[in-house]
Design an enzyme around this catalytic site. Structure first.
Site, mmCIF file in Angstrom:
data_model
loop_
_atom_site.group_PDB
_atom_site.id
_atom_site.type_symbol
_atom_site.label_atom_id
_atom_site.label_comp_id
_atom_site.label_asym_id
_atom_site.label_seq_id
_atom_site.Cartn_x
_atom_site.Cartn_y
_atom_site.Cartn_z
ATOM 1 N N ASP A 58 47.661 34.054 47.044
ATOM 2 C CA ASP A 58 47.644 35.442 46.569
ATOM 3 C C ASP A 58 48.163 36.421 47.633
ATOM 4 O O ASP A 58 48.445 37.576 47.317
ATOM 5 C CB ASP A 58 46.233 35.851 46.133
ATOM 6 N N ASP B 244 48.752 36.154 34.888
ATOM 7 C CA ASP B 244 49.958 36.440 35.668
ATOM 8 C C ASP B 244 51.038 35.396 35.468
ATOM 9 O O ASP B 244 50.757 34.214 35.317
ATOM 10 C CB ASP B 244 49.597 36.494 37.145
#
Ligand code: UD1
Length: 413
Positions: free
Chosen positions: A300, A112
């Site tokens: 997250d 990511d």
């Protein structure tokens, strides 16, 4: 395409954690023979990790939520770029390969776009155990005559570094201590599985792990811990949409702070042994959030915290302390009419009653989901592009959303 306006109501079941299963698959390299993982999530990263292990000589079978890995007596030690390029977790084969082969060549992974993700602590830990480690031609290269127990003190409780050093230490000679170790539930899950395989580990879930090396490990069958990030996402979704969602398959203790924040936003939260229920009746009120390693607020779930802030009453500050580039998606929220700005690692958000639909682009798994949640509280239909990121971390996301009453349609092309 996500339609705004629905109040999400119903039950969702979360499977095993992405951030656990990938490491447990790598841990299977530590023992010759057949390791079985149950409750594995059906996400895109699992077959990718299976390919990494196949490239190292293992046989891997994925059948529903069961992953079976047959590890050869001598796994290969070279994980090449084609196998690892797509996702960050592939670097967790480094520790097991060092333990089994005393050498490893692992191409630097992709993953990511959430900030620079160096491997210096992974390398420093391996060096402390007696290895040499360099970066050559885009690969982490590590080699050791033998691995010996040592005292390792991490600069930061890095999840990945803790895992790699732990997995190298379980077969090293003597005692290793890892201070300032990560304490995430996924680390505890790894420790539980390694212990089932015959490793000797004390202090799982505390800042100091003590590992006494053993000669060999044996394969096991292990149930993957529930995904607290997916579970927390549904909790936030309940509050944002003023809904009522019951989440099953997760220990609510793994979301202690997140659930407290949801209560701070006005939710009623009921906790059970294996789940929780979040009910929100009125407009949420603003809460401040700062991400930190566990037991702090998970980075997250930071995009979800910001998404929630965009429609809460009042001003919220969200501080990102783990990954510096995680605010990229705030620009996308502004497209949706959010009143938000960032300064360094702070985001300041003044909540609006409703967002307004617009095309937006997701940059990573969590930002993608954050944008879908924002689309649920926007007027009209919001196009979220690059939604395939979500497939890497959220099994059956669209089906689950529809079951709860949301309207979402995937357009291919
Ligand atoms: C894991 C999770 C990711 C989560 C993160 C923090 C997986 C597959 N991913 O990522 O979802 O957001 O934990 O909870 O499990 N760092 C260094 N040097 C190093 C290692 C890390 O400077 O050698 C820095 C990173 O740049 C980052 C911070 O430490 O700023 C935390 O990273 P880390 O905990 O290692 O995250 P990951 O294991 O990559």
């Amino acid at each position: 395409m996500v339609s705004g306006g629905a109040r999400l109501v119903g039950d969702v079941f979360v499977g095993g954690a992405k951030n656990s299963v990938l490491k447990l698959m790598a841990a299977a390299l530590l023992a010759q023979g057949r390791t079985v993982l149950t409750n594995a999530p059906e996400i895109a990263d699992v077959p990718l990790m299976a390919d990494v292990l196949r490239g190292l000589g293992a046989t891997v079978d994925i059948s529903g939520d069961t992953v079976t890995i047959d590890t050869p007596a001598e796994p290969d030690y070279h994980a090449d770029f084609d196998a690892v390029k797509q996702f960050r977790a592939s670097v967790c084969v480094l520790g097991p390969l060092m333990a089994r082969r005393h050498r490893a060549v692992v191409a630097l992974p992709g993953g990511d776009a959430i900030g620079s993700r160096p491997l210096d602590m992974h390398q420093a830990g391996l060096r402390a155990l007696g290895a040499q480690s360099t970066i050559e031609h885009g690969c982490v290269v590590a080699e050791a005559e033998r691995l010996s127990g040592a005292e390792v003190v991490l600069d930061f409780p890095s999840v990945g570094a803790t895992e790699n050093i732990l997995m190298a230490a379980v077969l090293a000679e003597g005692v290793t201590t890892i201070d300032n170790a990560a304490r995430e539930p996924e680390i505890v899950d790894l420790c539980v599985m390694l212990t089932e395989m015959g490793a000797r580990i004390d202090g799982a879930g505390s800042p100091t792990l003590t590992v006494t090396g053993v000669d060999a490990l044996t394969p096991t069958t292990h149930h993957v811990v529930g995904d607290r990030i997916v579970a927390g996402t549904w909790g936030v979704a309940a509050v944002m949409t003023r809904g009522d969602i019951t989440v099953h398959g997760i220990d609510p203790e793994h979301l202690r702070l997140v659930l407290k924040k949801l209560e701070g936003a006005g939710a009623r939260v009921d906790r059970f042994d294996d789940g929780f229920r979040v009910i929100q009746e009125s407009r949420p009120v603003a809460v401040d959030t700062a991400t930190l390693p566990f037991p702090g607020y998970p980075t997250d779930l930071q995009p979800m915290a910001i998404g929630l802030a965009t429609v809460s009453e009042g001003m919220s500050m969200v501080t990102e302390n783990v990954f510096e580039a995680r605010f990229r998606f705030v620009e996308e929220l502004v497209r949706l009419g959010a009143d938000a700005r960032t300064d360094g690692h702070h985001a300041v958000i003044r909540g609006v009653e409703r967002l307004s639909s617009a095309p937006v682009w997701s940059s990573d798994i969590r930002a993608g989901v954050g944008l879908v949640l924002a689309g649920l509280v926007a007027d009209g239909d919001t196009e979220v592009h690059d939604i395939e990121h979500i497939d890497r971390g959220y099994p059956n996301f669209e089906d689950q959303l529809r079951t709860l009453g949301g309207t979402i349609r995937r357009e291919i092309g």
